[in-house]
Design an enzyme around this catalytic site. Sequence first.
Site, PDB file in Angstrom:
ATOM      1  N   LYS A 280     -26.909  61.022  83.237  1.00 54.93           N
ATOM      2  CA  LYS A 280     -25.895  61.692  82.732  1.00 54.93           C
ATOM      3  C   LYS A 280     -25.389  62.742  83.375  1.00 54.93           C
ATOM      4  CE  LYS A 280     -28.005  60.225  77.917  1.00 54.93           C
ATOM      5  NZ  LYS A 280     -26.907  59.348  77.666  1.00 54.93           N
TER       6      LYS A 280
ATOM      7  N   TYR B 275     -36.137  57.853  72.670  1.00 52.63           N
ATOM      8  CA  TYR B 275     -35.390  56.558  73.283  1.00 52.63           C
ATOM      9  C   TYR B 275     -35.458  56.865  74.906  1.00 52.63           C
ATOM     10  CZ  TYR B 275     -31.908  53.252  74.973  1.00 52.63           C
ATOM     11  OH  TYR B 275     -31.258  52.295  75.700  1.00 52.63           O
TER      12      TYR B 275
ATOM     13  N   ASP C  27     -38.711  63.291  79.542  1.00 58.60           N
ATOM     14  CA  ASP C  27     -37.421  62.576  79.754  1.00 58.60           C
ATOM     15  C   ASP C  27     -36.228  63.484  79.425  1.00 58.60           C
ATOM     16  OD1 ASP C  27     -36.176  59.355  78.313  1.00 58.60           O
ATOM     17  OD2 ASP C  27     -35.246  61.050  79.632  1.00 58.60           O
TER      18      ASP C  27
HETATM   19  P1  KE4 Z   1     -29.165  54.893  80.079  1.00 57.06           P
HETATM   20  O1  KE4 Z   1     -29.882  53.595  80.947  1.00 57.06           O
HETATM   21  O2  KE4 Z   1     -28.297  54.403  79.013  1.00 57.06           O
HETATM   22  O3  KE4 Z   1     -28.260  55.603  81.396  1.00 57.06           O
HETATM   23  O4  KE4 Z   1     -30.163  55.982  79.884  1.00 57.06           O
HETATM   24  C1  KE4 Z   1     -31.233  55.682  78.886  1.00 57.06           C
HETATM   25  C2  KE4 Z   1     -31.800  57.065  78.270  1.00 57.06           C
HETATM   26  C3  KE4 Z   1     -33.034  57.392  78.577  1.00 57.06           C
HETATM   27  N1  KE4 Z   1     -33.443  58.612  78.165  1.00 57.06           N
HETATM   28  C4  KE4 Z   1     -32.755  59.449  77.047  1.00 57.06           C
HETATM   29  C5  KE4 Z   1     -33.326  60.367  76.801  1.00 57.06           C
HETATM   30  C6  KE4 Z   1     -31.346  58.754  76.696  1.00 57.06           C
HETATM   31  O5  KE4 Z   1     -30.661  59.484  75.707  1.00 57.06           O
HETATM   32  C7  KE4 Z   1     -30.983  57.775  77.276  1.00 57.06           C
HETATM   33  C8  KE4 Z   1     -29.636  56.899  76.895  1.00 57.06           C
HETATM   34  N2  KE4 Z   1     -28.882  57.781  75.686  1.00 57.06           N
HETATM   35  C9  KE4 Z   1     -27.944  57.061  74.859  1.00 57.06           C
HETATM   36  C10 KE4 Z   1     -27.445  57.845  73.817  1.00 57.06           C
HETATM   37  N3  KE4 Z   1     -28.243  58.025  72.950  1.00 57.06           N
HETATM   38  C11 KE4 Z   1     -26.850  56.424  75.831  1.00 57.06           C
HETATM   39  C12 KE4 Z   1     -25.826  55.555  74.917  1.00 57.06           C
HETATM   40  C13 KE4 Z   1     -26.113  53.857  74.965  1.00 57.06           C
HETATM   41  O6  KE4 Z   1     -27.152  53.554  74.711  1.00 57.06           O
HETATM   42  O7  KE4 Z   1     -24.893  53.579  75.040  1.00 57.06           O
END
Ligand code: KE4
Length: 425
Positions: free
Chosen positions: A265, A142, A237
């Site tokens: 994060k 993701y 990523d």
């Molecule tokens: P954000 O747009 O949520 O800040 O980041 C997206 C993203 C991009 N790349 C990786 C590897 C990520 O894990 C994420 C976001 N991770 C999720 C947890 N699995 C965020 C939790 C959520 O969607 O509320």
Amino acid sequence: MSRNSDLFSRASKTIPGGVNSPVRAFRSVGGTPRFIQRAQGAHIWDADGKRYIDYVGSWGPAILGHAHPDVIRAVQEAAVNGLSFGAPTEAEIEIAEAIVSRMPSMEQVRLVSSGTEATMSAIRLARGFTGRSRIIKFEGCYHGHADSLLVKAGSGMLTFGNPTSSGVPAEFIQHTLVLDYNDLDAVGAAFAKYPDDIACIIVEPIAGNMNLVKPGPGFLEGLRELCTRHGAVLIFDEVMTGFRAGPQGVQGLTGILPDLTTLAKVIGGGMPVGAFGGRADIMAHIAPLGGVYQAGTLSGNPVAVAAGLTTLRLLDRPGFYDTLSERSAQLAQGLQAQARAAGIAFSADSVGGMFGLYFRDTVPTSLAEVSESDTERFKRFFHGMLERGVHFAPSAFEAGFVSGAHDAAIIEETIAIAGEVFAAL
Ligand code: KE4
């Protein structure tokens, strides 16, 4: 009726699903999400005042533990001088220098406000730099919710994907190839089928969004070699793994250097900060220097940067990552021992400050293997632990996180509670 239930029904009137991000709604585990009133160190308290040991940590940012006093103070001190200016500040230089000095592949970096913005921008940059359109991602990884990344594998592995979200026109994902994680042959075949036509590969160098799944031997090396040979951009990523899997992310653990890296994060320490960066010759194509447009009103705002910069500096404490890794491993091994004693098919894995729990006998190496886990048992485990004051990720397909505030006693307390829960599964 608990206050959590009251708040959830009230929230659902004005917020779709009662949450501002879907995974928080407990849809895959059932039950009522806990509305958090406050957090400190390894603990969170919900609207009923119940305390939990927290292994979500805001999905990664709370690596120091919640509300670290130095981070809170830095935010307060920044805030009194103004929240955002829409003009450059010295603090942005300091965090840029902190990031590029720590991440081996990064010569330059651009700040944004989320991981999604970081990956979306990195892909546009890779396309602008190469003049190519096609991109490769992997099933189960993701990268945020940008349209071109909300894709699941097509029927044949080398056909183009299908949207995983409504509202994404087929045209928006027609250039996205979705392959199996750890399947290097499929990547080679893609380059053979579309020579000189693949702009980039984007990969979680250790996957955390299909639960924790590590790259197999030679996988990352193979991606690096194929991208170099075909002039494609390799994007790691590291939104989740950056400063979490180790002090220099996965690229520091493996010595494999991507062309671009995305982060978020931990670099915000709980405030909205994302970033993308890497080779200076590629970053030279980003506006205002080059033709790849990218922008953001609150990018690099001083309050968020204060939280992120203070967090990064505190991570430099000698031995921090050794202890973090030990705690994750202690948890994984302790849970495995408890499950074995209860005769439950269970395995666990960890790297740095992140871990995976799997209701299957062996640690998975692919999404297909993760999908064989006993998700019904996971749900009962999740709620059994939650009732006893331990907050794991509300999904069988998410990694978990420990922080510098999770000391050995808290880990042992978690393992003891798990013994009761496994026995009742
Ligand atoms: P954000 O747009 O949520 O800040 O980041 C997206 C993203 C991009 N790349 C990786 C590897 C990520 O894990 C994420 C976001 N991770 C999720 C947890 N699995 C965020 C939790 C959520 O969607 O509320």
